[in-house]
Design a protein around this motif. Sequence first.
Motif, PDB file in Angstrom:
ATOM      1  N   PHE A  58      48.403 -40.981  55.320  1.00  0.00           N
ATOM      2  CA  PHE A  58      48.605 -39.657  55.740  1.00  0.00           C
ATOM      3  C   PHE A  58      49.723 -39.034  55.241  1.00  0.00           C
ATOM      4  N   THR A  61      52.935 -32.654  55.628  1.00  0.00           N
ATOM      5  CA  THR A  61      53.170 -31.500  54.814  1.00  0.00           C
ATOM      6  C   THR A  61      54.389 -30.698  55.407  1.00  0.00           C
ATOM      7  N   ASP A  67      49.651 -28.904  63.830  1.00  0.00           N
ATOM      8  CA  ASP A  67      49.004 -29.170  62.912  1.00  0.00           C
ATOM      9  C   ASP A  67      48.909 -30.479  62.063  1.00  0.00           C
ATOM     10  N   GLN A  68      50.196 -31.061  62.467  1.00  0.00           N
ATOM     11  CA  GLN A  68      50.539 -32.340  61.734  1.00  0.00           C
ATOM     12  C   GLN A  68      49.667 -33.446  62.551  1.00  0.00           C
ATOM     13  N   ARG A  70      47.171 -32.924  64.430  1.00  0.00           N
ATOM     14  CA  ARG A  70      45.632 -32.957  64.257  1.00  0.00           C
ATOM     15  C   ARG A  70      45.200 -33.348  62.833  1.00  0.00           C
ATOM     16  N   ARG A  71      46.028 -33.274  61.768  1.00  0.00           N
ATOM     17  CA  ARG A  71      45.785 -33.998  60.338  1.00  0.00           C
ATOM     18  C   ARG A  71      45.865 -35.472  60.566  1.00  0.00           C
ATOM     19  N   GLU A  74      42.809 -36.904  61.861  1.00  0.00           N
ATOM     20  CA  GLU A  74      41.542 -36.978  61.158  1.00  0.00           C
ATOM     21  C   GLU A  74      41.989 -38.319  60.081  1.00  0.00           C
TER      22      GLU A  74
END
Length: 465
Positions: A58, A61, A67-68, A70-71, A74
Amino acid sequence: MTLRARSRELALLLDAATAAAAGRPQLAVVSGPRRTGKTFLIEHMIDRLAPGITAVYFEATQAGERDQLRRFGEALRTGLGPDQVPPGPPFATWEHALGFCAFVARSRPLVVVIDEATYLMESTPGFASVVQVVWDSVASQVGPQLMMVLTGSATGMVEDMLGYGGALYGRAGLTLRLDPLTVVEASAFVGHPDPAALLEAYAACGGYPLHLDSWDFEATAKDNLLRLAGSPGGLLLEDASLVLARLRPTDHAVISAIGQGRAKRSELANEVPTRIDRALDALLQTRFVRAVRPLGAPKKARPEYRMADAYLRFWFRVLANHVQQIEAGQGEAVLAHSSGEWQAQLGMVFEQAAREHAVELVRRGVLPEGTLVDEWWTTSGEQCQVDVLGMTEHRSTVIGEARWSHQPLGGAEVDALSRALRRVPDPIANPWLVLWGRGGVREEVKVGRVLGFGPADMLGQNEGT
């Protein structure tokens, strides 16, 4: 691409992954400035993991926490398989997300890499403490097969996190710091080219692998500089902003002043309108800057601040004041105008390479065991400067000069060293006099304790030197 450096670091990471797979959980932290190859190293580690070890990679950013997370979910689905991660909304908290990784590692070997984790420390207050809580829970259990790897370019934040009082103090079993390559490491990295050409490349590129890979050793230094530094969009012209991206505004102001030749604290204080103590500490921590005192000077002697990073010193000395003209297509004229600064940069790189070679000569027993090596200069009275001074048990035993000169060094340089001996701290009766020259050293002066070396010797390309 083949990993041509960092083989020791790769081996340590793979050993840690093997230990984790055997039920001894491992927390590893990899730090270092941008462009030093952290991500490249991690990718090679993942590629070489033993069969049966699952990897989740991972890259954090500057996005917000939601958002972090969520990523990260993924990334888990990619690494573990879509059916191995609960469906639905992303993890609510980082404690939940990392706790899920710990749960998975109870039944299968798992390596979780969070690249640029320092971004999460900015977007999620207390992120390091969350890692601490999860890791303490993992460490208290029997047999978790988890390795967690955190990387970060904000080296100050990483060192604070690992230092006494930091959230992860005493918890990381492996800490690796990736700094730019030394000149000897750079020579090996690019395949041992012509040693003088390597030193020219290093004077512009520093020890950054991507920069060195971009240098064409079949072309002249002038052509390389025009392409990489004297052209709009050139790598060496643009990359300083990326390397320095994590510095605060005052840090930028101070390093700019140092890069322009302000060496004393009083000069920096006059140049920068705000307090500079915190900025100096941060720059020393990143190792972009070093505080230098003459070898043998008392501890209370005030240091001079120098650029430790060869690429950044090149950028500030040669390019920084002319970026606008280069972007307007005047790069060739700028490089011609800055030729004096370029030659000075070559001289400084050569002197540092000589000091590093002197340290190697001590290690190999050519120079006295236990000798400390650095530069020396007078702090009062008549000015005198020595490129390389070695002190053994508080006495000067080695004195040396390094000169980026096509002509071989000889008797005149030996005589100059003999005169400088009168000024250095407490010299022994028969010290070693050492010369390093781009064009080598005349054989007739290399008698007794007078030693001489050229670039190939300094880069380890001549057997026995």
